[in-house]
Design an enzyme around this catalytic site. Structure first.
Site, PDB file in Angstrom:
ATOM      1  N   GLY A  65      -0.993 -19.336  27.009  1.00  0.00           N
ATOM      2  CA  GLY A  65       0.039 -20.303  26.689  1.00  0.00           C
ATOM      3  C   GLY A  65      -0.398 -21.277  25.617  1.00  0.00           C
ATOM      4  N   GLY A 115      -5.415 -21.003  28.087  1.00  0.00           N
ATOM      5  CA  GLY A 115      -5.288 -19.554  27.974  1.00  0.00           C
ATOM      6  C   GLY A 115      -4.253 -19.083  26.975  1.00  0.00           C
ATOM      7  CB  SER A 161       0.557  -7.905  34.036  1.00  0.00           C
ATOM      8  OG  SER A 161      -0.691  -7.327  34.348  1.00  0.00           O
ATOM      9  N   GLY A 199       3.301 -23.003  31.147  1.00  0.00           N
ATOM     10  CA  GLY A 199       1.872 -22.787  31.332  1.00  0.00           C
ATOM     11  C   GLY A 199       1.088 -22.877  30.042  1.00  0.00           C
ATOM     12  CB  ALA A 200       1.904 -24.467  26.897  1.00  0.00           C
ATOM     13  CG  ASN A 201      -2.232 -26.394  31.324  1.00  0.00           C
ATOM     14  OD1 ASN A 201      -2.257 -25.165  31.408  1.00  0.00           O
ATOM     15  ND2 ASN A 201      -2.244 -27.183  32.378  1.00  0.00           N
ATOM     16  CE1 TYR A 216      -0.573 -11.615  38.101  1.00  0.00           C
ATOM     17  CE2 TYR A 216      -1.439  -9.404  37.715  1.00  0.00           C
ATOM     18  CZ  TYR A 216      -1.037 -10.635  37.231  1.00  0.00           C
ATOM     19  OH  TYR A 216      -1.077 -10.883  35.880  1.00  0.00           O
TER      20      TYR A 216
END
Length: 296
Positions: free
Chosen positions: A31, A29, A142, A25-27, A168
């Site tokens: 990440g 935020g 979280s 998820g590095a694209n 969540y």
């Protein structure tokens, strides 16, 4: 741990020259913030992302050695392809990607989307890549794990009325329990690889504004502007856990205002997140659901 851990920032990262780090998820935020800082200190950073076009755009914004590879954590076939095609060592696997408070939906394999993406996807990925990992695995949890409950009889919300917030919380509690059970198994196997967990506090990212619910999205936008710290600061706990000499099984988060913001420090976890019997049961169920066992 550094001597001045309470004031630690990404500016204190040590050199990662010659080391490979995979960030899911590095694209955007957190990440993207993590990938940017790790590349800055010399790491080869692999952006493991579902949308490679967005990944390439993100990589272009990073000054350093990057590579974009496709990974859809909501699809076990994609996870297996990613792992099968991997060669070479991975110093650090940063299990960062996640979805938050989304409407009821199913992954390609029929899992509830939040537990499937946040926990089961990373569970499968970690174990399939484990033979390549040389230093540590850091899994993002979280503060919302505190309200989480693991329902082993209905992990995928097939028999209960769906509640996006509870789903969540369950997934974030599962992340923390997975990290602890992984550390137990690594230690039992005599491995020097460490498993750690982190959380960003309340950091401004697109997670809060892509829930599919206008009320939730509005609340997220307001919270991001009024309360949240930056994504860059939110990335500090993950970066700290990825780089500092902390014991396996540790959980790192911000140190101020009930762990909502600040510099990284060891964080608190609930009794449920420390229940080793339940951790083992969740692991067994995760193996059954994904078809992936310890170390692949």
């Amino acid at each position: 741990m550094t001597n001045n851990a309470m004031a630690w920032t990404s500016g204190d990262l040590p050199s990662f020259t010659g080391r490979t780090v995979v960030v899911t998820g590095a694209n955007s935020g957190l990440g993207l913030a993590e990938a940017t800082q790790l590349a800055r200190v010399g790491a080869k950073v692999v952006l493991a992302v579902r949308d490679t076009a967005k990944g390439e755009k993100a990589a272009a914004s990073i000054d350093g050695d990057t590579e974009v590879r496709r990974l859809d954590l909501a699809d076990l076939a994609s996870i297996r392809t990613f792992a099968d095609e991997w060669t070479g060592d991975i110093a650090v696997l940063a299990n960062n990607a996640g979805v938050m408070n989304v409407p009821e939906a199913r992954t390609a394999d029929g899992f509830e989307m939040q537990i499937g993406t946040n926990h089961l996807g990373h569970f499968a990925l970690t174990n399939l890549l484990l033979p390549h990992i040389t230093d540590r695995v850091v899994t993002m949890s979280s503060m919302m794990h505190r309200g989480g409950r693991i329902d082993l009889a209905d992990l995928n919300w097939e028999h209960r009325s769906y509640n996006r917030v509870a789903a969540y919380g369950q997934s974030k509690l599962a992340n923390l329990m997975f990290s602890l059970e992984l550390q137990r198994r690594l230690a039992a196997a005599g491995s020097t690889v460490r498993s750690l967990a982190a959380h960003p506090g309340y950091a401004s990212t697109n997670l809060q504004t892509r829930t599919g619910n206008p009320v939730f999205d509005l609340g997220g936008r307001i919270g991001n502007k009024v309360i949240a710290q930056s994504a860059e600061a939110g990335a500090w706990p993950m970066l700290f856990a990825a780089s500092q000499d902390v014991p396996g099984g540790s959980y790192v988060g911000p140190d101020k205002l009930n762990e909502t913001r600040g510099h990284p420090a060891l964080a608190g976890r609930t009794a449920r997140a420390s229940d080793l019997t339940m951790c083992a049961k969740l692991w067994d169920l995760s193996e059954e659901l994904t078809g992936v066992s310890f170390g692949g």
